[in-house]
Design an enzyme around this catalytic site. Structure first.
Site, short mmCIF file in Angstrom:
data_model
loop_
_atom_site.label_atom_id
_atom_site.label_comp_id
_atom_site.label_asym_id
_atom_site.label_seq_id
_atom_site.Cartn_x
_atom_site.Cartn_y
_atom_site.Cartn_z
CB ILE A 12 -4.60 -3.85 -1.28
CG1 ILE A 12 -3.72 -4.71 -2.19
CG2 ILE A 12 -6.06 -3.94 -1.73
CD1 ILE A 12 -3.93 -6.21 -2.05
CG ASP A 31 -0.13 -0.12 8.40
OD1 ASP A 31 1.01 -0.49 8.72
OD2 ASP A 31 -0.66 -0.38 7.32
CG LEU A 33 3.55 2.90 9.90
CD1 LEU A 33 4.19 4.26 10.24
CD2 LEU A 33 2.74 3.05 8.61
CB SER A 34 5.74 -4.17 9.86
OG SER A 34 4.56 -4.68 9.27
CG PHE A 80 -6.45 -4.23 3.60
CD1 PHE A 80 -6.62 -4.86 2.38
CD2 PHE A 80 -7.22 -3.11 3.88
CE1 PHE A 80 -7.55 -4.39 1.46
CE2 PHE A 80 -8.14 -2.64 2.97
CZ PHE A 80 -8.31 -3.27 1.76
CB SER A 124 -4.39 -14.90 -1.06
OG SER A 124 -3.60 -15.27 -2.15
CE1 TYR A 148 -0.27 -13.99 2.65
CE2 TYR A 148 -0.36 -15.22 0.59
CZ TYR A 148 -0.74 -14.14 1.35
OH TYR A 148 -1.60 -13.20 0.83
CE LYS A 152 -3.79 -13.44 3.63
NZ LYS A 152 -4.24 -12.23 4.30
CG PHE A 177 -7.30 -14.30 -8.92
CD1 PHE A 177 -8.44 -14.33 -8.12
CD2 PHE A 177 -6.84 -15.47 -9.45
CE1 PHE A 177 -9.13 -15.54 -7.89
CE2 PHE A 177 -7.52 -16.68 -9.24
CZ PHE A 177 -8.66 -16.70 -8.46
CG LEU A 199 5.80 -9.89 -13.86
CD1 LEU A 199 7.19 -10.38 -14.26
CD2 LEU A 199 4.74 -10.52 -14.77
CG ASP A 294 5.87 -19.52 -9.99
OD1 ASP A 294 5.35 -19.16 -8.92
OD2 ASP A 294 6.63 -18.79 -10.67
P1 NAD Z 1 1.04 -4.63 2.31
O1 NAD Z 1 2.16 -5.29 3.01
O2 NAD Z 1 1.31 -3.46 1.46
O3 NAD Z 1 -0.11 -4.23 3.38
C1 NAD Z 1 -0.25 -4.87 4.61
C2 NAD Z 1 -0.20 -3.78 5.66
O4 NAD Z 1 -0.36 -4.36 6.96
C3 NAD Z 1 1.13 -3.02 5.68
O5 NAD Z 1 0.85 -1.64 5.66
C4 NAD Z 1 1.78 -3.41 7.01
O6 NAD Z 1 2.57 -2.37 7.55
C5 NAD Z 1 0.56 -3.74 7.84
N1 NAD Z 1 0.80 -4.70 8.93
C6 NAD Z 1 1.52 -5.83 8.91
N2 NAD Z 1 1.48 -6.44 10.11
C7 NAD Z 1 0.70 -5.67 10.90
C8 NAD Z 1 0.25 -5.76 12.25
N3 NAD Z 1 0.65 -6.77 13.03
N4 NAD Z 1 -0.56 -4.79 12.72
C9 NAD Z 1 -0.95 -3.75 11.94
N5 NAD Z 1 -0.54 -3.61 10.67
C10 NAD Z 1 0.25 -4.56 10.16
O7 NAD Z 1 0.26 -5.77 1.48
P2 NAD Z 1 -0.94 -5.65 0.47
O8 NAD Z 1 -0.46 -6.15 -0.84
O9 NAD Z 1 -1.59 -4.33 0.58
O10 NAD Z 1 -1.88 -6.79 1.07
C11 NAD Z 1 -2.96 -6.51 1.94
C12 NAD Z 1 -3.64 -7.82 2.29
O11 NAD Z 1 -4.03 -8.47 1.07
C13 NAD Z 1 -2.74 -8.81 3.01
O12 NAD Z 1 -3.49 -9.46 4.00
C14 NAD Z 1 -2.33 -9.78 1.93
O13 NAD Z 1 -2.07 -11.07 2.45
C15 NAD Z 1 -3.55 -9.79 1.04
N6 NAD Z 1 -3.25 -10.17 -0.35
C16 NAD Z 1 -2.33 -9.47 -1.08
C17 NAD Z 1 -2.02 -9.88 -2.39
C18 NAD Z 1 -0.99 -9.17 -3.21
O14 NAD Z 1 -0.49 -9.76 -4.18
N7 NAD Z 1 -0.64 -7.92 -2.92
C19 NAD Z 1 -2.67 -10.98 -2.95
C20 NAD Z 1 -3.61 -11.65 -2.19
C21 NAD Z 1 -3.89 -11.23 -0.90
N1 UFG Z 2 7.60 -13.95 -12.50
C1 UFG Z 2 8.78 -13.94 -13.24
N2 UFG Z 2 9.83 -13.23 -12.75
C2 UFG Z 2 9.78 -12.53 -11.58
C3 UFG Z 2 8.57 -12.56 -10.83
C4 UFG Z 2 7.52 -13.29 -11.32
O1 UFG Z 2 8.85 -14.55 -14.29
O2 UFG Z 2 10.78 -11.92 -11.17
C5 UFG Z 2 6.44 -14.69 -13.03
C6 UFG Z 2 5.98 -15.82 -12.14
O3 UFG Z 2 6.68 -17.00 -12.45
C7 UFG Z 2 4.49 -15.89 -12.49
C8 UFG Z 2 4.13 -14.43 -12.79
O4 UFG Z 2 5.35 -13.78 -13.08
O5 UFG Z 2 4.30 -16.64 -13.67
C9 UFG Z 2 3.47 -13.72 -11.59
O6 UFG Z 2 4.28 -13.88 -10.45
P1 UFG Z 2 4.02 -13.04 -9.10
O7 UFG Z 2 5.13 -13.39 -8.16
O8 UFG Z 2 3.84 -11.60 -9.44
O9 UFG Z 2 2.62 -13.54 -8.60
P2 UFG Z 2 2.14 -15.02 -8.19
O10 UFG Z 2 1.00 -15.37 -9.10
O11 UFG Z 2 3.25 -15.96 -8.10
O12 UFG Z 2 1.62 -14.79 -6.70
C10 UFG Z 2 0.70 -13.75 -6.36
C11 UFG Z 2 0.99 -13.28 -4.94
C12 UFG Z 2 0.67 -14.35 -3.96
C13 UFG Z 2 -0.74 -14.79 -4.16
C14 UFG Z 2 -0.95 -15.25 -5.57
C15 UFG Z 2 -2.38 -15.66 -5.73
O13 UFG Z 2 2.35 -12.93 -4.80
O14 UFG Z 2 0.77 -13.85 -2.64
O15 UFG Z 2 -0.61 -14.20 -6.47
O16 UFG Z 2 -2.98 -15.26 -6.86
F1 UFG Z 2 -1.00 -15.82 -3.32
#
Ligand code: NAD
Ligand code: UFG
Length: 337
Positions: A12, A31, A33-34, A80, A124, A148, A152, A177, A199, A294
């Site tokens: 993101i 970042d 880069l983990s 982020f 989240s 997790y 948050k 979402f 998914l 779920d």
């Molecule tokens: P991502 O893992 O791609 O991005 C997170 C970034 O943070 C990565 O580039 C990682 O290298 C960096 N990072 C981790 N630990 C660090 C540290 N200690 N110092 C500096 N950098 C660090 O994940 P994303 O999907 O881009 O998510 C970004 C944010 O949004 C996260 O806080 C995540 O919890 C939140 N979020 C993501 C989702 C989703 O489904 N992708 C949903 C809800 C919330």
């Molecule tokens: N699903 C499958 N097969 C898979 C993966 C997912 O059927 O291999 C289904 C899940 O059961 C769910 C839907 O696809 O019904 C979406 O699943 P995701 O794992 O993609 O997403 P979630 O809604 O479970 O969770 C995501 C993020 C969480 C966040 C949450 C909040 O992964 O970090 O949305 O909206 F907290």
């Protein structure tokens, strides 16, 4: 004046950095880069023809943060950086609380010491736990079922307390979402380092033959086709939401929480069908047991963000699946291609 983007090389974060650079903002990325690849930053340069300053390091490194705030005139921070895998958080709670909670505390300490008190935080939708009803509004009860989600919630609480203690803090808490999709160039996208949990990246990897089939977790939910329904939002719309939230911070003081979703839910089957249509690939799948934790359906009421931020998601489901496929097909091995 510059914007510090922690975790800006991630999924993101990288899309948000593109939107910030396109909006002529100066951007500094921190970042470690983990869970990201430095190539994402090079691709951002290709897309925007602009550069950002990059520091490789952790938000836990206070000395580095001090250096960044000393060397640059930073006016606001988008935070982020964090760990985000729900299942992993159950097995590694200390790591999750340290990165997500302690990391935010250290960041806010350094921000305060440098007089920077404008923050956008990545939260989240998971903080709603099992919602009372649908669609989910910001004032619903919160609750977490894993470290997790708990991390948050803890950060949301500490940011609330921070604002109570010092009214100069302006904070936007964004509850995302289900972010999916990729930049229209196909140059940046989601690049999971392990087998994907989510998914859309899973479907993408099935489509390019890296995984044999998708397991659909449950087909007996009380939804129209029995599979789980979620509020998928295009990552570029999400990125735009951050720019709108930043603008709002300067005019609306205080701490405010916004849902960022489309308000429209799609089932797993609907996602597969849309993806197949866009890619021309068949996605083999089989039904398996429900996944622990779920829920049947989860989608947002994002009207507060529409009204207060003047933000609306513009991308359709077709655009979400098309861009996911463009990214995956151009980069079957992610940033290592
Ligand atoms: P991502 O893992 O791609 O991005 C997170 C970034 O943070 C990565 O580039 C990682 O290298 C960096 N990072 C981790 N630990 C660090 C540290 N200690 N110092 C500096 N950098 C660090 O994940 P994303 O999907 O881009 O998510 C970004 C944010 O949004 C996260 O806080 C995540 O919890 C939140 N979020 C993501 C989702 C989703 O489904 N992708 C949903 C809800 C919330
Ligand atoms: N699903 C499958 N097969 C898979 C993966 C997912 O059927 O291999 C289904 C899940 O059961 C769910 C839907 O696809 O019904 C979406 O699943 P995701 O794992 O993609 O997403 P979630 O809604 O479970 O969770 C995501 C993020 C969480 C966040 C949450 C909040 O992964 O970090 O949305 O909206 F907290």
């Amino acid at each position: 004046m510059a914007i510090l983007v922690t975790g800006g090389a991630g999924y993101i974060g990288s899309h948000t950095v593109v939107e910030l650079l396109n909006a002529e903002q100066q951007v500094i990325v921190l970042d470690n880069l983990s869970n990201a690849n430095v190539n994402a930053l090079k691709r951002i340069e290709n897309i925007t023809n602009k550069t950002c300053v990059f520091y490789q390091g952790s938000v836990l490194n206070k000395a580095l943060l001090h250096k960044i705030f000393t060397d640059h005139q930073i006016e606001s921070v988008i935070h982020f950086a964090g760990l985000k895998a729900v299942g992993e958080s159950v097995n590694k709670p200390l790591q999750y609380y340290e990165t997500n909670v302690t990391g935010t505390i250290i960041l806010c300490q350094v921000m305060a010491e440098h007089g920077v008190k404008q923050l956008v935080f990545s939260s989240s939708a998971t903080v709603y736990g099992v919602p009372d009803s649908l669609p989910i509004r910001e004032n619903f009860t919160t609750g977490a079922t894993n470290p997790y989600g708990q991390s948050k919630l803890m950060v949301e609480q500490l940011l609330t307390d921070l604002h109570i203690a010092d009214k100069q803090w302006n904070i936007a808490v964004l509850r995302y979402f289900n972010p999916v999709g990729a930049h229209e160039s196909g140059l940046i996208g989601e690049d999971p380092s392990d087998t994907p949990n989510n998914l859309m990246p899973y479907i993408c990897q099935v489509a390019v033959g890296k995984l044999p089939e998708l397991q659909i977790f449950g087909n007996d939910y009380l939804t129209p086709d029995g599979t789980g329904v979620r509020d998928y939002i295009h990552v570029v719309d999400l990125a735009q939401g951050h720019l709108k939230a930043l603008q709002k911070l300067s005019t609306r003081p205080g701490i405010v929480t916004y849902n960022l979703g489309t308000g429209r839910g799609y089932s797993v089957i609907e996602i597969i069908k849309a993806f197949e249509q866009a890619s021309g690939k068949q996605i083999p799948y089989r039904f398996s047991a429900r996944r622990d934790g779920d829920l049947a359906a989860y989608f947002a009421d994002s009207s507060l963000a529409y009204e207060e931020l003047n933000w609306q998601p513009l991308h359709s489901l077709e655009s979400m699946v098309e861009s996911s496929w463009l990214w995956q097909s151009k980069n079957p091995n992610g940033y290592n291609d």
